[in-house]
Write a protein that holds these residues in place. Structure first.
Motif, PDB file in Angstrom:
ATOM      1  N   THR A   5       0.857  -1.186   0.000  1.00  0.00           N
ATOM      2  CA  THR A   5       0.000   0.000   0.000  1.00  0.00           C
ATOM      3  C   THR A   5       0.891   1.232   0.000  1.00  0.00           C
ATOM      4  OG1 THR A   5      -0.100   0.229   2.405  1.00  0.00           O
ATOM      5  CG2 THR A   5      -1.732  -1.216   1.385  1.00  0.00           C
ATOM      6  N   ARG A   6       0.293   2.340  -0.304  1.00  0.00           N
ATOM      7  CA  ARG A   6       1.085   3.578  -0.269  1.00  0.00           C
ATOM      8  C   ARG A   6       0.223   4.724   0.200  1.00  0.00           C
ATOM      9  NH1 ARG A   6      -2.114   6.186  -3.297  1.00  0.00           N
ATOM     10  NH2 ARG A   6      -2.123   6.056  -5.561  1.00  0.00           N
ATOM     11  N   PHE A   7       0.886   5.668   0.840  1.00  0.00           N
ATOM     12  CA  PHE A   7       0.256   6.930   1.201  1.00  0.00           C
ATOM     13  C   PHE A   7       0.980   7.972   0.357  1.00  0.00           C
ATOM     14  CE2 PHE A   7       0.336  10.611   4.328  1.00  0.00           C
ATOM     15  CZ  PHE A   7      -0.934  11.050   3.991  1.00  0.00           C
ATOM     16  N   ALA A   8       0.202   8.774  -0.380  1.00  0.00           N
ATOM     17  CA  ALA A   8       0.809   9.636  -1.396  1.00  0.00           C
ATOM     18  C   ALA A   8       0.409  11.099  -1.221  1.00  0.00           C
ATOM     19  CB  ALA A   8       0.402   9.132  -2.780  1.00  0.00           C
ATOM     20  N   PRO A   9       0.875  11.737  -0.154  1.00  0.00           N
ATOM     21  CA  PRO A   9       0.476  13.129   0.054  1.00  0.00           C
ATOM     22  C   PRO A   9       1.235  14.087  -0.867  1.00  0.00           C
ATOM     23  CG  PRO A   9       2.051  12.475   1.726  1.00  0.00           C
ATOM     24  CD  PRO A   9       1.783  11.254   0.895  1.00  0.00           C
ATOM     25  N   SER A  10       0.584  15.175  -1.191  1.00  0.00           N
ATOM     26  CA  SER A  10       1.259  16.259  -1.897  1.00  0.00           C
ATOM     27  C   SER A  10       1.787  17.207  -0.824  1.00  0.00           C
ATOM     28  CB  SER A  10       0.272  16.999  -2.794  1.00  0.00           C
ATOM     29  OG  SER A  10      -0.394  16.067  -3.624  1.00  0.00           O
ATOM     30  N   PRO A  11       3.069  17.538  -0.837  1.00  0.00           N
ATOM     31  CA  PRO A  11       3.627  18.355   0.249  1.00  0.00           C
ATOM     32  C   PRO A  11       3.345  19.841   0.045  1.00  0.00           C
ATOM     33  CG  PRO A  11       5.373  17.744  -1.254  1.00  0.00           C
ATOM     34  CD  PRO A  11       4.113  17.115  -1.798  1.00  0.00           C
ATOM     35  N   LEU A  39       5.654   5.360   1.556  1.00  0.00           N
ATOM     36  CA  LEU A  39       5.321   6.789   1.526  1.00  0.00           C
ATOM     37  C   LEU A  39       5.806   7.334   0.187  1.00  0.00           C
ATOM     38  CD1 LEU A  39       4.511   9.537   2.756  1.00  0.00           C
ATOM     39  CD2 LEU A  39       6.791   9.646   3.789  1.00  0.00           C
ATOM     40  N   ARG A  40       4.881   7.923  -0.538  1.00  0.00           N
ATOM     41  CA  ARG A  40       5.254   8.532  -1.813  1.00  0.00           C
ATOM     42  C   ARG A  40       4.939  10.016  -1.744  1.00  0.00           C
ATOM     43  NH1 ARG A  40       1.666   6.839  -6.537  1.00  0.00           N
ATOM     44  NH2 ARG A  40       0.665   8.864  -6.261  1.00  0.00           N
ATOM     45  N   ILE A  41       5.960  10.814  -1.866  1.00  0.00           N
ATOM     46  CA  ILE A  41       5.763  12.261  -1.835  1.00  0.00           C
ATOM     47  C   ILE A  41       5.407  12.721  -3.247  1.00  0.00           C
ATOM     48  CG2 ILE A  41       6.866  14.478  -1.336  1.00  0.00           C
ATOM     49  CD1 ILE A  41       6.529  12.779   1.174  1.00  0.00           C
ATOM     50  N   ASP A  42       4.188  13.203  -3.409  1.00  0.00           N
ATOM     51  CA  ASP A  42       3.714  13.650  -4.732  1.00  0.00           C
ATOM     52  C   ASP A  42       4.091  15.115  -4.950  1.00  0.00           C
ATOM     53  OD1 ASP A  42       2.693  11.152  -5.148  1.00  0.00           O
ATOM     54  OD2 ASP A  42       0.584  11.761  -5.314  1.00  0.00           O
ATOM     55  N   ASP A  43       5.347  15.310  -5.313  1.00  0.00           N
ATOM     56  CA  ASP A  43       5.853  16.686  -5.416  1.00  0.00           C
ATOM     57  C   ASP A  43       6.162  17.072  -6.859  1.00  0.00           C
ATOM     58  OD1 ASP A  43       7.952  14.979  -5.689  1.00  0.00           O
ATOM     59  OD2 ASP A  43       9.319  16.064  -4.384  1.00  0.00           O
ATOM     60  N   LEU A 184       0.933  16.520 -14.591  1.00  0.00           N
ATOM     61  CA  LEU A 184      -0.208  16.539 -13.682  1.00  0.00           C
ATOM     62  C   LEU A 184      -0.186  15.240 -12.893  1.00  0.00           C
ATOM     63  CD1 LEU A 184      -1.350  18.449 -16.277  1.00  0.00           C
ATOM     64  CD2 LEU A 184      -3.000  18.722 -14.450  1.00  0.00           C
ATOM     65  N   TYR A 185      -0.958  15.175 -11.843  1.00  0.00           N
ATOM     66  CA  TYR A 185      -0.910  14.062 -10.900  1.00  0.00           C
ATOM     67  C   TYR A 185      -1.198  12.683 -11.518  1.00  0.00           C
ATOM     68  CZ  TYR A 185      -3.707  10.877  -8.130  1.00  0.00           C
ATOM     69  OH  TYR A 185      -4.271   9.750  -7.634  1.00  0.00           O
ATOM     70  N   MET A 186      -2.140  12.648 -12.449  1.00  0.00           N
ATOM     71  CA  MET A 186      -2.759  11.386 -12.858  1.00  0.00           C
ATOM     72  C   MET A 186      -1.810  10.313 -13.398  1.00  0.00           C
ATOM     73  SD  MET A 186      -6.159  11.161 -12.776  1.00  0.00           S
ATOM     74  CE  MET A 186      -7.078  12.370 -13.694  1.00  0.00           C
ATOM     75  N   PRO A 188       1.763  10.129 -13.629  1.00  0.00           N
ATOM     76  CA  PRO A 188       2.875   9.686 -12.762  1.00  0.00           C
ATOM     77  C   PRO A 188       2.405   8.756 -11.644  1.00  0.00           C
ATOM     78  CG  PRO A 188       3.099  12.016 -13.221  1.00  0.00           C
ATOM     79  CD  PRO A 188       1.763  11.600 -13.790  1.00  0.00           C
ATOM     80  N   SER A 189       1.223   9.014 -11.098  1.00  0.00           N
ATOM     81  CA  SER A 189       0.718   8.177 -10.013  1.00  0.00           C
ATOM     82  C   SER A 189       0.498   6.745 -10.500  1.00  0.00           C
ATOM     83  CB  SER A 189      -0.579   8.773  -9.471  1.00  0.00           C
ATOM     84  OG  SER A 189      -1.102   7.945  -8.471  1.00  0.00           O
ATOM     85  N   ALA A 190      -0.097   6.605 -11.693  1.00  0.00           N
ATOM     86  CA  ALA A 190      -0.333   5.257 -12.231  1.00  0.00           C
ATOM     87  C   ALA A 190       1.009   4.574 -12.533  1.00  0.00           C
ATOM     88  CB  ALA A 190      -1.202   5.343 -13.490  1.00  0.00           C
ATOM     89  N   LEU A 202      -5.866   2.684  -1.635  1.00  0.00           N
ATOM     90  CA  LEU A 202      -6.942   3.030  -0.706  1.00  0.00           C
ATOM     91  C   LEU A 202      -6.878   4.535  -0.501  1.00  0.00           C
ATOM     92  CD1 LEU A 202      -9.046   2.479   1.492  1.00  0.00           C
ATOM     93  CD2 LEU A 202      -7.212   1.685   2.982  1.00  0.00           C
ATOM     94  N   ARG A 203      -7.915   5.240  -0.912  1.00  0.00           N
ATOM     95  CA  ARG A 203      -7.896   6.702  -0.837  1.00  0.00           C
ATOM     96  C   ARG A 203      -9.318   7.231  -0.734  1.00  0.00           C
ATOM     97  NH1 ARG A 203      -5.415   7.496  -6.966  1.00  0.00           N
ATOM     98  NH2 ARG A 203      -7.109   6.476  -8.090  1.00  0.00           N
ATOM     99  N   GLY A 204      -9.435   8.543  -0.699  1.00  0.00           N
ATOM    100  CA  GLY A 204     -10.740   9.161  -0.488  1.00  0.00           C
ATOM    101  C   GLY A 204     -11.626   9.071  -1.721  1.00  0.00           C
ATOM    102  N   ASP A 206     -13.089  11.239  -3.211  1.00  0.00           N
ATOM    103  CA  ASP A 206     -12.890  12.327  -4.165  1.00  0.00           C
ATOM    104  C   ASP A 206     -12.009  11.867  -5.337  1.00  0.00           C
ATOM    105  OD1 ASP A 206     -10.998  12.103  -2.066  1.00  0.00           O
ATOM    106  OD2 ASP A 206     -10.181  14.086  -2.489  1.00  0.00           O
ATOM    107  N   HIS A 207     -11.440  10.665  -5.229  1.00  0.00           N
ATOM    108  CA  HIS A 207     -10.580  10.149  -6.303  1.00  0.00           C
ATOM    109  C   HIS A 207     -11.281   9.131  -7.197  1.00  0.00           C
ATOM    110  CE1 HIS A 207      -6.729  12.065  -5.526  1.00  0.00           C
ATOM    111  NE2 HIS A 207      -6.945  11.911  -4.228  1.00  0.00           N
ATOM    112  N   VAL A 208     -12.570   8.893  -6.971  1.00  0.00           N
ATOM    113  CA  VAL A 208     -13.256   7.845  -7.752  1.00  0.00           C
ATOM    114  C   VAL A 208     -13.160   8.110  -9.255  1.00  0.00           C
ATOM    115  CG1 VAL A 208     -15.509   6.845  -8.291  1.00  0.00           C
ATOM    116  CG2 VAL A 208     -14.812   7.094  -5.921  1.00  0.00           C
TER     117      VAL A 208
HETATM  118  N1  GLU Z   1      -1.271  13.217  -4.118  1.00  0.00           N
HETATM  119  C1  GLU Z   1      -2.604  12.732  -4.292  1.00  0.00           C
HETATM  120  C2  GLU Z   1      -3.476  13.348  -3.219  1.00  0.00           C
HETATM  121  O1  GLU Z   1      -2.946  13.787  -2.217  1.00  0.00           O
HETATM  122  C3  GLU Z   1      -2.569  11.224  -4.181  1.00  0.00           C
HETATM  123  C4  GLU Z   1      -3.830  10.525  -4.430  1.00  0.00           C
HETATM  124  C5  GLU Z   1      -3.593   9.029  -4.470  1.00  0.00           C
HETATM  125  O2  GLU Z   1      -3.609   8.420  -3.402  1.00  0.00           O
HETATM  126  O3  GLU Z   1      -3.355   8.515  -5.557  1.00  0.00           O
HETATM  127  O4  GLU Z   1      -4.662  13.465  -3.376  1.00  0.00           O
END
Ligand code: GLU
Length: 440
Positions: A5-11, A39-43, A184-186, A188-190, A202-204, A206-208
């Motif tokens: 799994t990963r958590f991918a916050p944008s800093p 942990l993936r930093i989405d920067d 854009l985010y889409m 690189p994330s894939a 596993l995410r919110g 809002d990402h459906v």
């Molecule tokens: N950086 C995206 C966000 O914070 C990641 C979303 C995801 O988990 O793919 O919303």
């Protein structure tokens, strides 16, 4: 297959309760299956990403005890994205566009005005190589869109929402790269999810709609899409998406005396029908973590509930965990005596003051003063290992007092308070001479 799994916050800011919950759930899911949590930093957004936020994210996760096995940064992975980008161009899945934001806005308004969904019309697909050359000669740089496969409906079995179905004809080809070359985010994330072997996203919720697009990206990149689960969003206790929740973070909660174990215990269950278990070790929460227990209704975050869970956690914290946070000299016996009376560890200092003195003596009437004077005489003769039963038994015999009339004046004189820790545990902590002084 090992669960990854990963958590991918944008800093671009501090973590708030909502994304802390997402991080925790990813950690729990990995733990439950003996898997790995990344942990993936989405920067990719250099203008909005800040190093101080990256550091704060790391510190917040560490405070919560959620240690990622590996940390990756998107800004260090541009060569990987570039290679995938070239492959997708060669496959004809990316195309160049030149519409300005205003032009796109106008197109959307026209469609909406006709009661149609605002889907990009793919006008740029009609451009010839000569058109592109002319654009380049004029100094116009293209942005790039991913071409959805209109003939392949998107489906996935969402771990929380159940079977999902999207018609790609009802979706816009997403812009994946800007004219200045930034991502854009889409996409690189894939690419990262494939490269890093992520099995569960596993995410919110809002990402459906992003997932609908990304499923096609996984397929275009010749990869099996991961399992997806989308959690209902968090709302405030009043049931609405609250501004406060969007900014409430570890720093605020910590300042409010919330312990990481309490936040973890509450957030682990928030959105499920499972009762909150004030476990001290998050690993104990992992075994019973189950996506199937999550509902689709928004999950309510109630700060009053967090305070209650915090108190329950504090009442269980062992001395070793809190020793460094207690007043100098306060030992395990004192901690264990006062722990049941605390809502926050910080209040230990107040009780330590009660134990050590001086305390403010309450005013007593004459009859009570006489009773307390007797108590002082008895106290002076007692073995101080376990003085409370002996003191109260002797006074009961000699004065005939019982119940509240017996106990309350003693507690008041000895502690300056009407309520507090069990006197059996507290009195031995107050030095005998000091106790005698307070009673007299
Ligand atoms: N950086 C995206 C966000 O914070 C990641 C979303 C995801 O988990 O793919 O919303």
């Amino acid at each position: 297959m090992t669960v990854v799994t990963r958590f991918a916050p944008s800093p671009t800011g501090r973590l708030h309760v909502g994304n802390i919950r997402t991080a925790l759930h990813n950690w729990l899911l990995a733990q439950k299956h003996g898997g790995r949590f990344l942990l993936r930093i989405d920067d990719t957004d250099a203008a909005r990403s800040r190093e101080e936020h990256v550091e704060a994210i790391r510190a917040d996760l560490a405070w919560l005890g959620l240690h990622p096995e590996r940390e990756e940064r998107q800004s260090a992975r541009f060569a990987i994205y570039e290679a995938a980008f070239e492959r997708l161009i060669a496959q004809g899945r990316l195309y160049r566009c030149y519409e300005t934001a205003q032009e796109l806005d106008l197109k959307r308004k026209i469609l909406l005005g006709r009661g149609l969904p605002p889907i990009y019309d793919r006008a740029a697909l009609a451009l010839t190589e000569a058109d592109h050359a002319a654009r380049a000669a004029a100094g116009d740089k293209p942005h790039w869109r991913f071409m959805l496969d209109h003939d392949t409906p998107v489906t996935w079995d969402d771990g929380i929402r159940g079977p999902q179905h999207f018609d790609p004809r009802q979706m816009s080809d997403p812009v994946v790269r800007r004219a200045d070359g930034s991502w854009l985010y889409m996409l690189p994330s894939a690419i990262d999810d494939i490269e890093m072997g992520v099995t569960d996203v596993l995410r919110g919720e809002d990402h459906v709609s992003n997932t609908a697009t990304q499923v096609q990206m996984f397929l275009a990149l010749n990869a099996q899409p991961p399992r997806f689960a989308h959690e209902a969003l968090l709302t405030g206790s009043e049931g609405k998406l609250s501004k406060r929740l969007g900014s409430l973070g570890v720093a605020d909660l910590r300042e409010a005396g919330i312990e990481p174990e309490a936040l973890v215990a509450l957030l682990a269950r928030l959105g499920t029908s499972d009762p909150v278990d004030p476990a001290l070790d998050a690993a104990d929460l992992a075994a019973s973590f189950n996506l199937a227990h999550f509902g689709r209704a928004p999950a309510r975050f109630d700060e009053a509930e967090l305070q209650r869970v915090n108190a329950a956690v504090v009442h269980r914290l062992p001395y070793d965990r809190v020793a460094a946070l207690l007043p100098a000299g306060m030992g395990a016996a004192a901690w264990e005596a006062i722990r049941p009376n605390l809502a926050h560890i910080g209040e230990a200092a107040d009780w330590w003051q009660v134990i050590q003195g001086p305390i403010a003596a309450p005013a007593f009437d004459e009859e009570t003063r006489a009773f307390l004077a007797q108590a002082a005489q008895v106290a002076a003769t007692l073995d101080w290992a376990n003085p409370w039963p002996a003191l109260t038994a002797a006074l009961k015999d000699s004065t005939g007092r019982k119940g509240k009339a017996l106990f309350l004046p003693l507690r008041q004189a000895l502690t300056g308070m009407d309520h507090g820790p069990d006197m059996n545990a507290l009195l031995p902590l107050i030095a005998r001479d000091e106790a005698v002084r307070r009673l007299s």
